[in-house]
Design a protein around this motif. Structure first.
Motif, PDB file in Angstrom:
ATOM      1  N   GLU A 141       3.076  -5.790  -4.750  1.00 45.71           N
ATOM      2  CA  GLU A 141       4.398  -5.696  -4.097  1.00 45.71           C
ATOM      3  C   GLU A 141       5.290  -5.201  -5.101  1.00 45.71           C
ATOM      4  OE1 GLU A 141       5.332  -9.114  -1.874  1.00 45.71           O
ATOM      5  OE2 GLU A 141       7.373  -8.042  -1.233  1.00 45.71           O
ATOM      6  N   ASN A 170       9.357  -3.546   0.160  1.00 41.72           N
ATOM      7  CA  ASN A 170      10.353  -4.289   1.396  1.00 41.72           C
ATOM      8  C   ASN A 170      11.184  -3.443   1.921  1.00 41.72           C
ATOM      9  OD1 ASN A 170       9.427  -7.353   0.999  1.00 41.72           O
ATOM     10  ND2 ASN A 170       9.648  -6.797  -1.323  1.00 41.72           N
ATOM     11  N   GLU A 221       6.677  -3.456   4.016  1.00 43.76           N
ATOM     12  CA  GLU A 221       6.721  -4.760   4.217  1.00 43.76           C
ATOM     13  C   GLU A 221       8.167  -4.816   5.238  1.00 43.76           C
ATOM     14  OE1 GLU A 221       6.115  -7.818   1.347  1.00 43.76           O
ATOM     15  OE2 GLU A 221       4.212  -6.808   0.820  1.00 43.76           O
ATOM     16  N   ASP A 270       6.191  -9.080   6.811  1.00 44.54           N
ATOM     17  CA  ASP A 270       6.483 -10.104   5.914  1.00 44.54           C
ATOM     18  C   ASP A 270       7.088 -11.646   6.158  1.00 44.54           C
ATOM     19  OD1 ASP A 270       6.807 -10.984   3.193  1.00 44.54           O
ATOM     20  OD2 ASP A 270       8.247  -9.265   2.591  1.00 44.54           O
ATOM     21  N   LYS A 278       1.598 -11.231   6.397  1.00 42.25           N
ATOM     22  CA  LYS A 278       1.770 -11.814   5.336  1.00 42.25           C
ATOM     23  C   LYS A 278       2.304 -13.517   5.660  1.00 42.25           C
ATOM     24  CE  LYS A 278       2.807 -10.097   1.273  1.00 42.25           C
ATOM     25  NZ  LYS A 278       3.628  -9.531   0.019  1.00 42.25           N
TER      26      LYS A 278
HETATM   27 MG    MG Z   1       7.981  -9.077   0.713  1.00 43.23          MG
END
Ligand code: MG
Ligand code: C2E
Ligand code: MG
Ligand code: MG
Length: 291
Positions: free
Chosen positions: A59, A117, A149, A179, A200
């Motif tokens: 990530e 993200n 995400e 996320d 997630k």
């Molecule tokens: Mg994230």
């Protein structure tokens, strides 16, 4: 405005800076300058396949190396960037840096998918899919080199438009992930319709599951729910061998957390990856903890 004074007198900024204030304007120009001056840093945190111990993805987490304030964590400038719209430039920087990191890994025969993200504002940007595509193309990366995400709350801000952008991203072949699952208020009806491939579980549940049976049950049910919807599951906040064992026993696909590695500067990541050996974690019957 609500800037917090620290002991050393430096000022950090909270999410609720008044958008028109003098402080806000100067932070905005500081952020702009940060991008131009190369003060943003790409950190990468690995995600491990909990069954095989292999690292297949990482990530991207941004930090700001401020000349006076030192390394500033994302929660001290991302909310502000979102509020002012500067997040779009920031997201573009992170995607570009991630594509470059992917290409660098590729040149060393290391296959890696990088997760980036996105925030609410990004999802409202109709040009985003094309922009991402162009950056990946420039580095010779296929669209599945990247996973995006998105939090439940970012989607629920404007579900119709978000869904539209997500569908466009899907058409271009990008992987997508929900996320911090469990902390927002997304409805299961939406979850079913979202073109994502991964979910997630928020770290708050994972970090508490060893001591709290309720959290352990939430983790177990979330893994089941995700699998029933055909989604792969990642647990955030894996901080111990025991957590890894339990998650593996529950069938969780991937794990991310300090037990595996903290986020590290991109320049260190490939060395770390080459040196990685999965630890002997043993096994545990999930029913011994969850009965
Ligand atoms: Mg994230
Ligand atoms: P996130 O996307 O949920 O990222 C995971 C956060 O959990 C990261 O914090 C990571 O360092 C932390 N974490 C990972 N494993 C563990 C663990 O085992 N224990 C604990 N206590 N924490 C762990 P970080 O890097 O401070 O980022 C915080 C949040 O800032 C991210 O949460 C994400 O929402 C946002 N963020 C970071 N980088 C970006 C970015 O480039 N763009 C956008 N839009 N948001 C970003
Ligand atoms: Mg998260
Ligand atoms: Mg989070």
């Amino acid at each position: 405005f609500e800037a917090k004074k620290r002991q050393n007198g430096s000022v950090f900024y909270s999410a609720s800076l008044d958008a028109g204030s003098q402080e806000s304007l100067s932070l905005l120009s500081e952020l702009r300058h940060a991008v131009e001056a190369g003060e943003l840093r790409l950190y990468l945190q690995p995600k491990v396949d909990l069954q095989s111990g292999r690292i297949i993805s990482a990530e991207a987490l941004v930090r700001w190396q401020h000349p006076e304030r030192g390394l500033v964590p994302p929660m001290q400038f991302i909310p502000f960037a979102e509020q002012t719209g500067f997040i779009r430039a920031l997201t573009a920087w992170v995607i570009e840096a991630s594509a470059a990191a992917w290409a660098q890994a590729r040149a060393q025969d290391l296959a890696l998918r990088i997760s980036v993200n996105l925030s609410t504002r990004d999802l409202l940007d109709q040009d985003l899919p094309a922009k991402i595509q162009a950056m990946l193309d420039a580095h010779g990366a296929r669209s599945d080199a990247l996973c995006l995400e998105i939090t439940e709350s970012a989607i629920m801000d404007d579900p119709q438009r978000a869904l539209h952008t997500l569908q466009q991203l899907q058409e271009r072949g990008f992987k997508m992930s929900i996320d911090d699952f469990g902390t927002g208020y997304s409805s299961l009806a939406y979850l079913k319709r979202l073109p994502v491939h991964e979910l997630k579980i928020d770290k708050s549940f994972v970090m508490a599951m060893e001591s709290d049976l309720g959290d352990a049950k939430i983790v177990r049910s979330t893994i089941e729910l995700a699998h029933n919807l055909g989604l792969s599951v990642v647990a955030e906040g894996v901080e111990s061998a025991k957590a890894w064992r339990l998650l593996a026993a529950l069938g969780c696909d991937e794990g991310q957390g300090y037990f595996i590695a903290k986020p590290m500067p991109q320049e260190q990541f490939l060395d770390w990856l080459r040196a990685w050996r999965a630890p002997e974690i043993g096994s545990i019957g999930a029913d011994t903890m969850l009965s």
